[in-house]
Design an enzyme around this catalytic site. Structure first.
Site, PDB file in Angstrom:
ATOM      1  N   GLN A   1      74.751   4.764 -27.210  1.00 38.32           N
ATOM      2  CA  GLN A   1      75.531   5.266 -26.079  1.00 38.32           C
ATOM      3  C   GLN A   1      75.119   4.569 -24.788  1.00 38.32           C
ATOM      4  OE1 GLN A   1      75.964   9.538 -25.797  1.00 38.32           O
ATOM      5  NE2 GLN A   1      76.286   9.449 -23.585  1.00 38.32           N
TER       6      GLN A   1
ATOM      7  N   HIS B   1      71.981   5.233 -37.797  1.00 36.74           N
ATOM      8  CA  HIS B   1      72.285   5.929 -39.053  1.00 36.74           C
ATOM      9  C   HIS B   1      73.719   5.702 -39.530  1.00 36.74           C
ATOM     10  CE1 HIS B   1      69.006   8.309 -37.132  1.00 36.74           C
ATOM     11  NE2 HIS B   1      68.494   8.210 -38.342  1.00 36.74           N
TER      12      HIS B   1
END
Length: 201
Positions: free
Chosen positions: A130, A92
């Protein structure tokens, strides 16, 4: 000589111009007037911000480590914890931020301590996941420094979870990756986790 604050921008002018043109169109598509006073310089500002947020693409983390490697007969754990990270989620393009904790056990070579946060930042300043960030940090240190083991734990909050989607403001995501002694020896891994104050369930 006049003293005071002087802002120095060093950006690729062509990239800024091209990005700014796209952001101006985005403002228009969102229903804004990109020519109104408050938005006139916004496309250029955002363009420069995105280049800053993604400066890791211009950096070579392996070279950062190689620039400060030293021969040293030290074989105990070296830990750099609470390294601030700021990155952009590639799904995003909104921020996630938190801390990285990195450890390694030297095998004849040590690296200047400031280089570890620089390596973390070089990978974080890209469009990221991540999980990938965690593994890239580990792989870079293992491949370049060739220690007896590397441990990396990343704790982060994702604005794509708190601002949209499930809208859970206090969620923290923890990822980890290990090599060598940290992978093979539970006591070594537990010592690292104790030092950084993270509990893995």
């Amino acid at each position: 000589m006049e003293l005071g604050y002087q802002k120095i921008d060093q950006y690729d002018a062509k990239k800024v111009e091209e990005l700014a043109a796209h952001y101006k169109e985005i403002l228009r598509l969102l229903g804004e007037d990109p020519d109104r006073e408050g938005l006139i310089k916004t496309p250029e500002r955002v363009a420069k911000a995105m280049l800053f947020f993604n400066q890791g693409y211009e950096q070579k983390p392996e070279d950062i480590i190689r620039s400060a490697m030293f021969t040293e007969d030290y074989k105990q754990m070296v830990v750099v914890k609470d390294i601030e990270i700021y990155s952009l989620c590639e799904h995003h393009m909104v921020p996630f931020f938190g801390k990285a904790h990195v450890a390694y056990i030297p095998n004849g070579k040590v690296v200047g301590l400031s280089k570890i946060p620089r390596v973390v930042d070089a990978f974080a300043r890209r469009l990221q996941l991540q999980e990938r960030l965690t593994t890239q940090i580990k792989d870079c240190i293992q491949k370049t420094l060739d220690p007896l083991g590397v441990a990396v734990v990343v704790e982060a909050q994702h604005l794509c979870m708190s601002m949209r989607g499930v809208q859970k403001q206090n969620s923290v995501t923890t990822t980890s990756d290990f090599t060598g002694a940290f992978m093979k020896d539970p006591k070594t891994r537990e010592e690292f986790m104790h030092i950084i104050g993270v509990r893995m369930h």
